[in-house]
Design a protein around this motif. Structure first.
Motif, PDB file in Angstrom:
ATOM      1  N   SER A 255     -30.304 -21.672 -13.060  1.00  0.00           N
ATOM      2  CA  SER A 255     -30.060 -20.243 -12.852  1.00  0.00           C
ATOM      3  C   SER A 255     -28.671 -19.879 -13.402  1.00  0.00           C
ATOM      4  CB  SER A 255     -30.129 -19.900 -11.371  1.00  0.00           C
ATOM      5  OG  SER A 255     -29.006 -20.456 -10.701  1.00  0.00           O
ATOM      6  N   PRO A 256     -28.471 -18.615 -13.767  1.00  0.00           N
ATOM      7  CA  PRO A 256     -27.146 -18.199 -14.209  1.00  0.00           C
ATOM      8  C   PRO A 256     -26.058 -18.462 -13.169  1.00  0.00           C
ATOM      9  CG  PRO A 256     -28.746 -16.525 -14.808  1.00  0.00           C
ATOM     10  CD  PRO A 256     -29.458 -17.533 -13.923  1.00  0.00           C
ATOM     11  N   SER A 257     -26.375 -18.301 -11.882  1.00  0.00           N
ATOM     12  CA  SER A 257     -25.344 -18.510 -10.859  1.00  0.00           C
ATOM     13  C   SER A 257     -24.917 -19.973 -10.768  1.00  0.00           C
ATOM     14  CB  SER A 257     -25.809 -18.007  -9.494  1.00  0.00           C
ATOM     15  OG  SER A 257     -26.959 -18.701  -9.070  1.00  0.00           O
TER      16      SER A 257
ATOM     17  N   ASP B 252     -28.455  -9.329 -13.912  1.00  0.00           N
ATOM     18  CA  ASP B 252     -28.895 -10.574 -13.275  1.00  0.00           C
ATOM     19  C   ASP B 252     -28.264 -11.787 -13.957  1.00  0.00           C
ATOM     20  OD1 ASP B 252     -30.285 -10.433 -15.639  1.00  0.00           O
ATOM     21  OD2 ASP B 252     -32.241 -10.896 -14.777  1.00  0.00           O
ATOM     22  N   GLY B 253     -27.110 -11.585 -14.574  1.00  0.00           N
ATOM     23  CA  GLY B 253     -26.379 -12.670 -15.222  1.00  0.00           C
ATOM     24  C   GLY B 253     -24.902 -12.601 -14.887  1.00  0.00           C
TER      25      GLY B 253
ATOM     26  N   THR C  25     -27.232 -15.067 -19.235  1.00  0.00           N
ATOM     27  CA  THR C  25     -28.316 -14.140 -18.926  1.00  0.00           C
ATOM     28  C   THR C  25     -29.526 -14.905 -18.420  1.00  0.00           C
ATOM     29  OG1 THR C  25     -29.044 -14.190 -21.233  1.00  0.00           O
ATOM     30  CG2 THR C  25     -27.591 -12.382 -20.588  1.00  0.00           C
ATOM     31  N   ARG C  26     -30.261 -14.275 -17.507  1.00  0.00           N
ATOM     32  CA  ARG C  26     -31.474 -14.879 -16.959  1.00  0.00           C
ATOM     33  C   ARG C  26     -32.588 -14.767 -18.000  1.00  0.00           C
ATOM     34  NH1 ARG C  26     -32.567 -16.495 -12.258  1.00  0.00           N
ATOM     35  NH2 ARG C  26     -30.939 -15.321 -11.196  1.00  0.00           N
ATOM     36  N   THR C  27     -33.385 -15.826 -18.112  1.00  0.00           N
ATOM     37  CA  THR C  27     -34.578 -15.823 -18.958  1.00  0.00           C
ATOM     38  C   THR C  27     -35.782 -16.148 -18.081  1.00  0.00           C
ATOM     39  OG1 THR C  27     -34.459 -18.168 -19.535  1.00  0.00           O
ATOM     40  CG2 THR C  27     -33.232 -16.631 -20.944  1.00  0.00           C
TER      41      THR C  27
ATOM     42  N   SER D 209     -32.003 -19.798 -18.038  1.00  0.00           N
ATOM     43  CA  SER D 209     -30.926 -18.934 -18.516  1.00  0.00           C
ATOM     44  C   SER D 209     -30.539 -19.270 -19.953  1.00  0.00           C
ATOM     45  CB  SER D 209     -29.707 -19.046 -17.610  1.00  0.00           C
ATOM     46  OG  SER D 209     -29.280 -20.383 -17.545  1.00  0.00           O
TER      47      SER D 209
END
Length: 122
Positions: free
Chosen positions: A39-41, A71-72, A90-92, A96
């Protein structure tokens, strides 16, 4: 010949005086583009930790920061003088994507350790 030297000095001083911004760094091609199933986080946490713990030769202390964007995340790394690195996460659909931009005034022999830190977190 003196005129050429004057133009060179003026170019160098102009480059030094112009401070990069996130938007200005994005006008050039990214130094690296990476995809991950993380995840981006979790990537942001890893990258910031590595950036903060990577020694910098002949430089002042680097300071990292992050900002949530949609969301990134946008990660910034710089010293007291200027922004040196930018990572856009960025989220994909499958995790990410990370794009890393480097200030044109950053010089490194071989692989850039800050870009390598981003790659190692993927």
């Amino acid at each position: 010949m003196k005129f050429l030297a004057l133009i060179l000095v003026a170019s160098v001083l102009t480059g030094c005086a112009t401070k990069p911004t996130p938007d200005s760094l994005r006008t050039s091609a990214p130094e690296g583009v990476f995809t991950s199933d993380k995840s981006p986080s979790s990537l942001a946490e890893c990258i910031l930790s590595k950036w903060e713990n990577t020694p910098v030769l002949m430089g002042s202390r680097m300071v990292a920061s992050q900002r949530q964007v949609g969301d990134g995340y946008q990660l910034l790394l710089g010293d007291s003088d200027r922004l040196r690195y930018l990572a856009d996460l960025t989220r994909t659909n499958f995790g990410s994507k990370t794009k890393v931009y480097v200030d044109s005034m950053v010089f490194s022999a071989g692989q850039n350790p800050m870009v390598a830190a981003v790659a190692n977190c993927q």
